[in-house]
Design a protein around this motif. Structure first.
Motif, PDB file in Angstrom:
ATOM      1  N   TYR A 135       0.903  -1.087  -0.040  1.00  0.00           N
ATOM      2  CA  TYR A 135      -0.127  -0.071  -0.049  1.00  0.00           C
ATOM      3  C   TYR A 135       0.984   1.266   0.022  1.00  0.00           C
ATOM      4  CZ  TYR A 135      -4.888  -1.862   0.319  1.00  0.00           C
ATOM      5  OH  TYR A 135      -5.785  -2.527   0.346  1.00  0.00           O
ATOM      6  N   ILE A 136       2.036   1.444   0.779  1.00  0.00           N
ATOM      7  CA  ILE A 136       2.789   2.363   0.920  1.00  0.00           C
ATOM      8  C   ILE A 136       3.577   2.608  -0.595  1.00  0.00           C
ATOM      9  CG2 ILE A 136       5.166   3.347   1.692  1.00  0.00           C
ATOM     10  CD1 ILE A 136       4.437   1.988   4.322  1.00  0.00           C
ATOM     11  N   GLY A 137       3.768   1.448  -1.257  1.00  0.00           N
ATOM     12  CA  GLY A 137       4.351   1.855  -2.654  1.00  0.00           C
ATOM     13  C   GLY A 137       3.228   2.329  -3.617  1.00  0.00           C
ATOM     14  N   PHE A 138       1.965   1.986  -3.266  1.00  0.00           N
ATOM     15  CA  PHE A 138       0.893   2.025  -4.252  1.00  0.00           C
ATOM     16  C   PHE A 138       0.193   3.353  -4.411  1.00  0.00           C
ATOM     17  CE2 PHE A 138      -3.656   1.261  -5.168  1.00  0.00           C
ATOM     18  CZ  PHE A 138      -3.878   1.030  -6.736  1.00  0.00           C
ATOM     19  N   MET A 139       0.089   3.730  -2.965  1.00  0.00           N
ATOM     20  CA  MET A 139      -0.495   5.019  -2.409  1.00  0.00           C
ATOM     21  C   MET A 139      -0.084   6.363  -3.127  1.00  0.00           C
ATOM     22  SD  MET A 139       0.481   5.731   1.412  1.00  0.00           S
ATOM     23  CE  MET A 139      -0.005   7.367   1.676  1.00  0.00           C
ATOM     24  N   ARG A 140      -0.725   7.318  -3.404  1.00  0.00           N
ATOM     25  CA  ARG A 140      -0.516   8.762  -3.837  1.00  0.00           C
ATOM     26  C   ARG A 140      -0.580   9.776  -2.868  1.00  0.00           C
ATOM     27  NH1 ARG A 140      -4.268   8.008  -9.075  1.00  0.00           N
ATOM     28  NH2 ARG A 140      -2.697   6.679 -10.182  1.00  0.00           N
ATOM     29  N   ASP A 141      -0.065  10.810  -3.019  1.00  0.00           N
ATOM     30  CA  ASP A 141      -0.055  12.020  -2.116  1.00  0.00           C
ATOM     31  C   ASP A 141      -1.290  12.447  -1.727  1.00  0.00           C
ATOM     32  OD1 ASP A 141      -0.916  13.175  -4.413  1.00  0.00           O
ATOM     33  OD2 ASP A 141       0.273  14.998  -4.317  1.00  0.00           O
ATOM     34  N   ASP A 142      -2.478  12.053  -2.252  1.00  0.00           N
ATOM     35  CA  ASP A 142      -3.761  12.451  -1.720  1.00  0.00           C
ATOM     36  C   ASP A 142      -4.587  11.393  -0.994  1.00  0.00           C
ATOM     37  OD1 ASP A 142      -4.211  10.994  -4.047  1.00  0.00           O
ATOM     38  OD2 ASP A 142      -5.984  12.110  -4.470  1.00  0.00           O
ATOM     39  N   GLY A 186     -16.947  16.477  -3.361  1.00  0.00           N
ATOM     40  CA  GLY A 186     -16.918  17.667  -3.579  1.00  0.00           C
ATOM     41  C   GLY A 186     -15.770  18.456  -3.127  1.00  0.00           C
ATOM     42  N   GLU A 187     -15.409  18.147  -1.669  1.00  0.00           N
ATOM     43  CA  GLU A 187     -14.225  18.715  -1.159  1.00  0.00           C
ATOM     44  C   GLU A 187     -13.101  18.269  -1.910  1.00  0.00           C
ATOM     45  OE1 GLU A 187     -13.935  18.422   2.935  1.00  0.00           O
ATOM     46  OE2 GLU A 187     -15.989  18.941   3.312  1.00  0.00           O
ATOM     47  N   ARG A 188     -12.871  17.125  -2.107  1.00  0.00           N
ATOM     48  CA  ARG A 188     -11.642  16.446  -2.827  1.00  0.00           C
ATOM     49  C   ARG A 188     -11.428  17.382  -4.485  1.00  0.00           C
ATOM     50  NH1 ARG A 188     -13.212  11.488  -1.608  1.00  0.00           N
ATOM     51  NH2 ARG A 188     -14.450  10.979  -3.807  1.00  0.00           N
ATOM     52  N   GLU A 189     -12.575  17.426  -4.943  1.00  0.00           N
ATOM     53  CA  GLU A 189     -12.638  18.402  -6.285  1.00  0.00           C
ATOM     54  C   GLU A 189     -11.934  19.474  -6.148  1.00  0.00           C
ATOM     55  OE1 GLU A 189     -16.426  17.552  -7.940  1.00  0.00           O
ATOM     56  OE2 GLU A 189     -15.869  15.766  -8.669  1.00  0.00           O
ATOM     57  N   LEU A 228      -6.918   1.480   2.185  1.00  0.00           N
ATOM     58  CA  LEU A 228      -6.460   2.915   1.706  1.00  0.00           C
ATOM     59  C   LEU A 228      -7.535   3.700   1.419  1.00  0.00           C
ATOM     60  CD1 LEU A 228      -3.867   4.144   0.339  1.00  0.00           C
ATOM     61  CD2 LEU A 228      -4.810   2.989  -1.907  1.00  0.00           C
ATOM     62  N   ARG A 229      -7.558   4.942   1.695  1.00  0.00           N
ATOM     63  CA  ARG A 229      -8.494   5.790   1.739  1.00  0.00           C
ATOM     64  C   ARG A 229      -8.011   7.199   1.182  1.00  0.00           C
ATOM     65  NH1 ARG A 229     -10.028   9.831   5.455  1.00  0.00           N
ATOM     66  NH2 ARG A 229      -8.711   9.712   7.247  1.00  0.00           N
ATOM     67  N   LYS A 230      -8.918   8.240   0.565  1.00  0.00           N
ATOM     68  CA  LYS A 230      -8.480   9.555   0.378  1.00  0.00           C
ATOM     69  C   LYS A 230      -8.353  10.145   1.463  1.00  0.00           C
ATOM     70  CE  LYS A 230      -8.514   8.960  -4.124  1.00  0.00           C
ATOM     71  NZ  LYS A 230      -7.356   9.468  -5.036  1.00  0.00           N
ATOM     72  N   LYS A 272      -7.959  23.615  -6.384  1.00  0.00           N
ATOM     73  CA  LYS A 272      -6.913  24.721  -6.014  1.00  0.00           C
ATOM     74  C   LYS A 272      -5.401  24.135  -6.134  1.00  0.00           C
ATOM     75  CE  LYS A 272      -6.204  26.773  -1.451  1.00  0.00           C
ATOM     76  NZ  LYS A 272      -6.651  26.917  -0.093  1.00  0.00           N
ATOM     77  N   LYS A 273      -4.918  22.913  -5.957  1.00  0.00           N
ATOM     78  CA  LYS A 273      -3.558  22.548  -6.041  1.00  0.00           C
ATOM     79  C   LYS A 273      -3.143  22.675  -7.637  1.00  0.00           C
ATOM     80  CE  LYS A 273      -0.753  18.570  -5.284  1.00  0.00           C
ATOM     81  NZ  LYS A 273      -0.879  17.063  -4.973  1.00  0.00           N
ATOM     82  N   ARG A 274      -4.049  22.652  -8.514  1.00  0.00           N
ATOM     83  CA  ARG A 274      -3.646  22.717 -10.058  1.00  0.00           C
ATOM     84  C   ARG A 274      -3.632  24.379 -10.161  1.00  0.00           C
ATOM     85  NH1 ARG A 274      -7.811  19.073 -11.230  1.00  0.00           N
ATOM     86  NH2 ARG A 274      -9.230  20.641 -11.495  1.00  0.00           N
ATOM     87  N   GLN A 275      -4.574  25.152  -9.766  1.00  0.00           N
ATOM     88  CA  GLN A 275      -4.288  26.659  -9.684  1.00  0.00           C
ATOM     89  C   GLN A 275      -2.830  26.958  -9.048  1.00  0.00           C
ATOM     90  OE1 GLN A 275      -7.782  28.191  -7.760  1.00  0.00           O
ATOM     91  NE2 GLN A 275      -9.030  27.982  -9.702  1.00  0.00           N
ATOM     92  N   GLN A 276      -2.657  26.616  -8.078  1.00  0.00           N
ATOM     93  CA  GLN A 276      -1.316  26.700  -7.239  1.00  0.00           C
ATOM     94  C   GLN A 276      -0.075  26.453  -8.196  1.00  0.00           C
ATOM     95  OE1 GLN A 276      -1.643  24.950  -3.538  1.00  0.00           O
ATOM     96  NE2 GLN A 276      -2.818  26.787  -2.742  1.00  0.00           N
ATOM     97  N   ALA A 277      -0.268  25.485  -8.879  1.00  0.00           N
ATOM     98  CA  ALA A 277       0.907  24.846  -9.407  1.00  0.00           C
ATOM     99  C   ALA A 277       1.002  25.634 -10.698  1.00  0.00           C
ATOM    100  CB  ALA A 277       0.807  23.264 -10.097  1.00  0.00           C
ATOM    101  N   ARG A 278      -0.051  26.054 -11.536  1.00  0.00           N
ATOM    102  CA  ARG A 278      -0.034  26.994 -12.585  1.00  0.00           C
ATOM    103  C   ARG A 278       0.613  28.382 -12.183  1.00  0.00           C
ATOM    104  NH1 ARG A 278      -5.588  27.372 -14.259  1.00  0.00           N
ATOM    105  NH2 ARG A 278      -6.001  25.200 -13.803  1.00  0.00           N
ATOM    106  N   ALA A 279       0.257  28.791 -11.002  1.00  0.00           N
ATOM    107  CA  ALA A 279       0.680  30.306 -10.553  1.00  0.00           C
ATOM    108  C   ALA A 279       2.252  30.201 -10.140  1.00  0.00           C
ATOM    109  CB  ALA A 279       0.144  30.543  -9.182  1.00  0.00           C
ATOM    110  N   ALA A 280       2.796  28.931  -9.772  1.00  0.00           N
ATOM    111  CA  ALA A 280       4.061  28.709  -9.465  1.00  0.00           C
ATOM    112  C   ALA A 280       4.976  28.688 -10.783  1.00  0.00           C
ATOM    113  CB  ALA A 280       4.294  27.546  -8.754  1.00  0.00           C
TER     114      ALA A 280
END
Length: 180
Positions: A133-140, A160-163, A152-154, A168-176
């Motif tokens: 699971y540690i090797g399989f999981m993502r940062d979210d 809705g909160e996940r979306e 494993l869970r989000k 927000k994460k995509r917008q921050q990455a674009r701004a960076a």
């Protein structure tokens, strides 16, 4: 015999043993030894490009719902297992996360069929260890370890909160990127 030698970070070896055994049908031998301490070299590439099957509702997983979900990828839960919204119940065969309802029950009707009930034949769920699971999981995602199960869970259970968090994460990455 073929011998391959690589220098990889220890975090890149998490979960690789079972994946290698599956890919080589158990014929590969994996040996690793510590080489040296190094600086952080960046994140590891997401291998496979596969998404997750995420439960949209809580309850007990049903055979009827899991039968239709099995076409979308490998499942981690069996019929009768308790699930909750935001829990990862399988690996999507395509990229991207997919919300599925694994607690949906078949509608009962008063009509009889000639073939009676068609029995759903499900493949056994994919059982994974904490290391896998540690090797399989993502940062979210987070791993939930209880005395009876490892799941494993989000990180954010509400869809809705996940979306909103992903947006927000995509917008921050674009701004960076624009600042560079």
């Amino acid at each position: 015999k073929t011998r391959l030698a690589f220098e990889v970070p220890s975090r890149g070896l998490l979960g690789i043993g079972p994946e290698m055994a599956t890919a080589t049908r158990g014929t590969a031998v994996l040996h690793h030894a510590f080489l040296e301490n190094r600086d952080w070299a960046g994140s590891l590439a997401d291998t496979g490009g596969r998404g997750r099957l995420v439960a949209s509702e809580g309850g007990k997983a049903t055979t009827y719902a899991l039968n239709s979900a099995a076409d979308r990828g490998a499942l981690f839960v069996a019929p009768g297992d308790d699930v909750y919204g935001g829990m990862v119940v399988g690996e999507n065969s395509r990229a991207g996360d997919l919300e599925i309802n694994v607690v949906r029950a078949k509608e009962l009707t008063n009509m009889r069929t000639k073939n009676k009930e068609e029995r759903a034949m499900l493949a056994p769920p994919k059982q994974m260890t904490v290391e896998e699971y540690i090797g399989f999981m993502r940062d979210d995602e987070v791993i939930e370890v209880t005395p009876k199960s490892v799941r494993l869970r989000k990180t954010v259970l509400d869809k809705g909160e996940r979306e909103r968090a992903a947006r927000k994460k995509r917008q921050q990455a674009r701004a960076a990127d624009e600042k560079k």
